[in-house]
Design a protein around this motif. Structure first.
Motif, PDB file in Angstrom:
ATOM      1  N   ASP A  96      17.532  11.056 -41.096  1.00  0.00           N
ATOM      2  CA  ASP A  96      17.289  10.622 -39.705  1.00  0.00           C
ATOM      3  C   ASP A  96      16.079  11.334 -39.106  1.00  0.00           C
ATOM      4  OD1 ASP A  96      20.813  10.329 -39.231  1.00  0.00           O
ATOM      5  OD2 ASP A  96      19.352   8.705 -39.312  1.00  0.00           O
ATOM      6  N   ALA A  97      15.126  10.572 -38.658  1.00  0.00           N
ATOM      7  CA  ALA A  97      13.891  11.036 -37.991  1.00  0.00           C
ATOM      8  C   ALA A  97      12.955  11.778 -38.936  1.00  0.00           C
ATOM      9  CB  ALA A  97      14.205  11.887 -36.758  1.00  0.00           C
ATOM     10  N   THR A  98      13.251  11.650 -40.261  1.00  0.00           N
ATOM     11  CA  THR A  98      12.317  12.190 -41.258  1.00  0.00           C
ATOM     12  C   THR A  98      11.893  11.052 -42.179  1.00  0.00           C
ATOM     13  OG1 THR A  98      13.236  14.429 -41.182  1.00  0.00           O
ATOM     14  CG2 THR A  98      11.994  13.832 -43.155  1.00  0.00           C
ATOM     15  N   LEU A  99      12.836  10.582 -43.035  1.00  0.00           N
ATOM     16  CA  LEU A  99      12.497   9.397 -43.831  1.00  0.00           C
ATOM     17  C   LEU A  99      12.458   8.181 -42.910  1.00  0.00           C
ATOM     18  CD1 LEU A  99      11.830   8.695 -46.753  1.00  0.00           C
ATOM     19  CD2 LEU A  99      14.239   8.246 -47.158  1.00  0.00           C
ATOM     20  N   SER A 100      13.323   8.222 -41.870  1.00  0.00           N
ATOM     21  CA  SER A 100      13.270   7.129 -40.876  1.00  0.00           C
ATOM     22  C   SER A 100      12.362   7.553 -39.716  1.00  0.00           C
ATOM     23  CB  SER A 100      14.675   6.824 -40.339  1.00  0.00           C
ATOM     24  OG  SER A 100      15.162   7.908 -39.565  1.00  0.00           O
ATOM     25  N   ARG A 101      11.801   6.555 -39.074  1.00  0.00           N
ATOM     26  CA  ARG A 101      10.916   6.828 -37.930  1.00  0.00           C
ATOM     27  C   ARG A 101      11.714   7.453 -36.787  1.00  0.00           C
ATOM     28  NH1 ARG A 101       6.568   4.085 -35.738  1.00  0.00           N
ATOM     29  NH2 ARG A 101       5.002   3.298 -37.177  1.00  0.00           N
ATOM     30  N   TYR A 102      11.051   8.239 -35.945  1.00  0.00           N
ATOM     31  CA  TYR A 102      11.682   8.747 -34.728  1.00  0.00           C
ATOM     32  C   TYR A 102      11.564   7.691 -33.623  1.00  0.00           C
ATOM     33  CZ  TYR A 102      12.733  11.663 -30.694  1.00  0.00           C
ATOM     34  OH  TYR A 102      13.283  12.181 -29.543  1.00  0.00           O
ATOM     35  N   HIS A 103      10.405   7.026 -33.599  1.00  0.00           N
ATOM     36  CA  HIS A 103      10.232   5.968 -32.590  1.00  0.00           C
ATOM     37  C   HIS A 103       9.334   4.869 -33.136  1.00  0.00           C
ATOM     38  CE1 HIS A 103       5.976   6.702 -31.490  1.00  0.00           C
ATOM     39  NE2 HIS A 103       6.239   7.976 -31.696  1.00  0.00           N
TER      40      HIS A 103
END
Ligand SMILES: Nc1nc2c(ncn2[C@@H]2O[C@H](COP(=O)(O)O)[C@@H](O)[C@H]2O)c(=O)[nH]1
Ligand SMILES: [Mg+2]
Length: 318
Positions: free
Chosen positions: A64-71
């Motif tokens: 979460d918020a690393t491999l996936s975008r934060y925004h």
């Protein structure tokens, strides 16, 4: 960028050798987003990664918020737990409880003036209450619903994550996704993005389902943001690292200060390059991130920096 050019750098420029950090920054092309506390140490880590080559490397990344975008264009993306908690497939009671818990505990998670030890009891409380909420829901979640949630989830992988994971797969480099999120959903999101590749393993919190496909329990112990160093040492996971003894070099990626210890399970670790994604509170959090990570990427919603490093390790390794 904070640069301290020590003896190594001076020797290299005298020998007309282009430092690897400079090569990566040039390929990356956005050096204004890169903050490096100790240039010499980072250069030495990169030299070790490149000289030892892909056969000595493993990657450990948060989800979460690393491999996936934060925004995406300023609109915050969901966490894997958030997808489930906000899904139309869960009851209003679960939704309301999830929002109340997030509003209470997330500020503690990201508070940089509290230590990990001070935060841990609150994190455990958050996950226990969150899991109790799901287990006390009626009807309980179904396995088939998790698959459905992943399809509609506002969870977008960072730009060029596909390139990263496919490059790792092609070079036979193992990638561990170590998440304090919901592993069932993480795996479904990897599938939706066609990057559930054989070299990718997920260690996270997992929902367990009974023979009817109904939620029965959650995996134990809880993986929260500040005990990932212990999570990887758990009996179930030591075999993973045992099999990777020949890969002492690590590229570690995280977005939380709790992610910096994710390589604790690596046997006889050698060069561990820690890359931190600073997604928010830039001014307030930058000093703590620069103390914890070798490289800090400020508001970078891509995997371009890591891809630039991999190009050197895989294709330029001598
Ligand atoms: N919206 C919610 N987010 C939650 C909840 N429990 C945890 N979290 C977030 O997940 C990440 C951990 O995932 P990781 O892959 O980054 O390790 C963490 O940062 C929490 O903020 C929840 O109940 N609701
Ligand atoms: Mg994270």
């Amino acid at each position: 960028m904070v640069l301290r050019k020590g003896l190594l750098y001076q020797l290299m420029s005298w020998a007309k050798m282009t430092p690897l950090v400079d090569q990566v920054l040039k390929a990356y092309g956005r050096s204004e987003q890169v903050k490096i506390q100790n240039l010499e140490h980072t250069e030495k880590l990169l030299r070790s990664l490149v000289s030892s080559g892909p056969q000595s490397l493993q990657v450990i990344t948060d989800f979460d918020a690393t491999l996936s975008r934060y925004h995406v264009n300023g609109k915050k993306c969901e966490s894997s737990y958030g997808v489930i908690a906000h899904s139309p497939l869960v009851t209003k009671k679960v939704k309301d409880e999830a929002i109340e818990l997030f509003d209470k505990y997330y500020p503690i998670e990201i508070n940089v003036s509290m230590t990990a030890e001070e935060k841990t009891p609150y994190m455990i409380e958050w996950y226990e209450k969150s899991h109790d909420s799901f287990l006390s829901s009626s009807p309980r979640l179904k396995l088939s619903q998790i698959t459905e949630m992943a399809k509609d989830a506002h969870v977008i992988l960072r730009d060029n994550s596909h390139k990263l994971l496919k490059t790792l797969h092609k070079a036979n480099i193992p990638a561990l996704i170590l998440s304090a999120g919901m592993g069932n959903l993480v795996e479904e999101i990897l599938k939706v993005n066609s990057v559930n590749l054989p070299n990718v393993k997920v260690i996270a919190n997992f929902m367990k389902f009974d023979e009817t496909g109904t939620l029965k329990e959650f995996s134990e112990p809880v993986v929260h943001v500040y005990n990932k160093n212990e999570a990887v040492l758990h009996d179930d996971h030591t075999a993973y690292f045992e099999n990777l003894k020949s890969r002492p070099n690590v590229i570690l990626m995280g977005d939380s200060l709790g992610d910096v210890n994710m390589a604790s399970g690596v046997q006889e670790a050698s060069a561990v390059l820690k890359i931190g994604f600073l997604n928010t509170h830039f001014e307030e959090h930058l000093p703590a991130y620069m103390e914890s990570y070798d490289v800090v990427l400020v508001d970078d919603q891509s995997m371009d920096f890591i891809n630039s490093i991999l190009d050197l390790v895989i294709y330029d390794a001598n």
